[in-house]
Design a protein around this motif. Structure first.
Motif, PDB file in Angstrom:
ATOM      1  N   LYS A  68       0.734  -1.211  -0.247  1.00  0.00           N
ATOM      2  CA  LYS A  68       0.087  -0.183  -0.085  1.00  0.00           C
ATOM      3  C   LYS A  68       1.039   1.144  -0.023  1.00  0.00           C
ATOM      4  O   LYS A  68       0.676   2.289  -0.493  1.00  0.00           O
ATOM      5  N   ASN A  69       1.875   1.262   0.855  1.00  0.00           N
ATOM      6  CA  ASN A  69       2.668   2.417   0.925  1.00  0.00           C
ATOM      7  C   ASN A  69       3.418   2.844  -0.499  1.00  0.00           C
ATOM      8  O   ASN A  69       3.890   3.836  -0.829  1.00  0.00           O
ATOM      9  N   VAL A  70       4.138   1.695  -1.081  1.00  0.00           N
ATOM     10  CA  VAL A  70       4.842   1.963  -2.299  1.00  0.00           C
ATOM     11  C   VAL A  70       3.891   2.377  -3.497  1.00  0.00           C
ATOM     12  O   VAL A  70       4.184   3.174  -4.231  1.00  0.00           O
ATOM     13  N   GLN A  71       2.872   1.733  -3.453  1.00  0.00           N
ATOM     14  CA  GLN A  71       1.640   2.008  -4.396  1.00  0.00           C
ATOM     15  C   GLN A  71       1.491   3.596  -4.073  1.00  0.00           C
ATOM     16  O   GLN A  71       1.250   4.496  -5.178  1.00  0.00           O
ATOM     17  N   ALA A  72       1.233   3.861  -2.954  1.00  0.00           N
ATOM     18  CA  ALA A  72       1.044   5.550  -2.840  1.00  0.00           C
ATOM     19  C   ALA A  72       2.007   6.207  -3.254  1.00  0.00           C
ATOM     20  O   ALA A  72       1.861   7.382  -3.715  1.00  0.00           O
ATOM     21  N   SER A  73       3.199   5.874  -3.056  1.00  0.00           N
ATOM     22  CA  SER A  73       4.458   6.657  -3.184  1.00  0.00           C
ATOM     23  C   SER A  73       4.566   6.684  -4.873  1.00  0.00           C
ATOM     24  O   SER A  73       5.036   7.778  -5.432  1.00  0.00           O
ATOM     25  N   LEU A  74       4.271   5.687  -5.578  1.00  0.00           N
ATOM     26  CA  LEU A  74       4.136   5.519  -7.008  1.00  0.00           C
ATOM     27  C   LEU A  74       3.299   6.429  -7.482  1.00  0.00           C
ATOM     28  O   LEU A  74       3.522   7.410  -8.632  1.00  0.00           O
ATOM     29  N   ASP A  75       2.224   6.485  -7.043  1.00  0.00           N
ATOM     30  CA  ASP A  75       0.910   7.230  -7.493  1.00  0.00           C
ATOM     31  C   ASP A  75       1.460   9.016  -7.010  1.00  0.00           C
ATOM     32  O   ASP A  75       1.280   9.766  -8.198  1.00  0.00           O
ATOM     33  N   TYR A  76       1.869   8.913  -6.284  1.00  0.00           N
ATOM     34  CA  TYR A  76       2.436  10.330  -5.729  1.00  0.00           C
ATOM     35  C   TYR A  76       3.496  10.742  -6.909  1.00  0.00           C
ATOM     36  O   TYR A  76       3.536  11.949  -7.602  1.00  0.00           O
ATOM     37  N   SER A  79       1.641  11.841 -10.149  1.00  0.00           N
ATOM     38  CA  SER A  79       1.162  13.132 -10.236  1.00  0.00           C
ATOM     39  C   SER A  79       2.121  14.205  -9.976  1.00  0.00           C
ATOM     40  O   SER A  79       1.493  15.214 -10.716  1.00  0.00           O
ATOM     41  N   LEU A  80       3.350  14.045  -9.662  1.00  0.00           N
ATOM     42  CA  LEU A  80       4.389  15.200  -9.724  1.00  0.00           C
ATOM     43  C   LEU A  80       4.582  15.032 -11.131  1.00  0.00           C
ATOM     44  O   LEU A  80       4.888  16.494 -11.573  1.00  0.00           O
ATOM     45  N   LEU A  81       4.710  14.214 -11.813  1.00  0.00           N
ATOM     46  CA  LEU A  81       5.168  14.371 -13.343  1.00  0.00           C
ATOM     47  C   LEU A  81       4.153  15.137 -14.227  1.00  0.00           C
ATOM     48  O   LEU A  81       4.387  15.796 -15.105  1.00  0.00           O
ATOM     49  N   HIS A  82       2.743  15.033 -13.656  1.00  0.00           N
ATOM     50  CA  HIS A  82       2.001  15.831 -14.349  1.00  0.00           C
ATOM     51  C   HIS A  82       1.545  17.319 -13.850  1.00  0.00           C
ATOM     52  O   HIS A  82       0.504  18.000 -14.568  1.00  0.00           O
ATOM     53  N   ALA A  83       2.343  17.540 -12.815  1.00  0.00           N
ATOM     54  CA  ALA A  83       1.886  18.893 -12.098  1.00  0.00           C
ATOM     55  C   ALA A  83       2.421  19.917 -13.318  1.00  0.00           C
ATOM     56  O   ALA A  83       3.283  20.004 -14.065  1.00  0.00           O
ATOM     57  N   ILE A  89       2.652  21.360  -7.325  1.00  0.00           N
ATOM     58  CA  ILE A  89       3.709  20.477  -6.704  1.00  0.00           C
ATOM     59  C   ILE A  89       3.767  20.501  -5.210  1.00  0.00           C
ATOM     60  O   ILE A  89       3.489  19.473  -4.420  1.00  0.00           O
ATOM     61  N   MET A  90       3.422  21.533  -4.672  1.00  0.00           N
ATOM     62  CA  MET A  90       3.492  21.821  -3.192  1.00  0.00           C
ATOM     63  C   MET A  90       2.115  21.472  -2.709  1.00  0.00           C
ATOM     64  O   MET A  90       2.195  20.593  -1.679  1.00  0.00           O
ATOM     65  N   ARG A  91       1.132  21.347  -3.323  1.00  0.00           N
ATOM     66  CA  ARG A  91      -0.128  21.001  -2.845  1.00  0.00           C
ATOM     67  C   ARG A  91      -0.211  19.501  -2.754  1.00  0.00           C
ATOM     68  O   ARG A  91      -0.574  18.931  -2.030  1.00  0.00           O
ATOM     69  N   LEU A  92       0.277  18.805  -3.933  1.00  0.00           N
ATOM     70  CA  LEU A  92       0.260  17.431  -4.178  1.00  0.00           C
ATOM     71  C   LEU A  92       1.321  17.028  -3.005  1.00  0.00           C
ATOM     72  O   LEU A  92       0.961  15.983  -2.441  1.00  0.00           O
TER      73      LEU A  92
END
Length: 127
Positions: A68-76, A79-83, A89-92
């Motif tokens: 779960k934690n690795v998946q959350a980090s990958l999702d994060y 999302s940074l790549l599309h900021a 970026i700060m909000r994400l």
């Protein structure tokens, strides 16, 4: 037979009776020891099984948390790549950190409950 006609190598009846009684006592003590040893071995096996089951639950839950934690980090990271800008970026980042802190607090609480249950199950198995 008279005292003089007695075989000098013959064991007196009283001595034989004492030896037989001692042997019977030794056999009974050994049987009690074996009975206790078997009971102890059974208890240890029950404890081992309870501890193994608890360890399996803990391991499975830890693996679930890691996934779960690795998946959350990958999702994060995705999302940074599309900021679009630094504000996004700060909000994400803020959202990610807050979500991870909540998640870690929940995971710590759940893990504490699982460990407590495993310890109680191991303690119960001795009775």
């Amino acid at each position: 037979m008279s005292e003089q006609g007695r075989d000098p190598f013959e064991i007196p009846k009283e001595m034989r009776s004492m030896a037989e009684a001692s042997f019977d006592q030794a056999r009974q003590a050994f049987e009690k020891f074996l009975s206790g040893a078997h009971a102890t071995a059974g208890t240890l096996e029950e404890k081992r099984e309870a501890v193994a089951a608890g360890a399996k639950d803990i391991g499975a839950k830890a693996m679930s948390y890691a996934e779960k934690n690795v998946q959350a980090s990958l999702d994060y990271a995705q999302s940074l790549l599309h900021a679009k800008d630094l504000t996004e970026i700060m909000r994400l980042h803020t959202e990610y950190v807050q979500a991870q802190m909540r998640s870690l607090a929940e995971q710590a609480s759940e893990m504490g409950q699982i460990v407590s249950k495993a310890a109680m199950d191991a303690a119960k198995s001795k009775s």
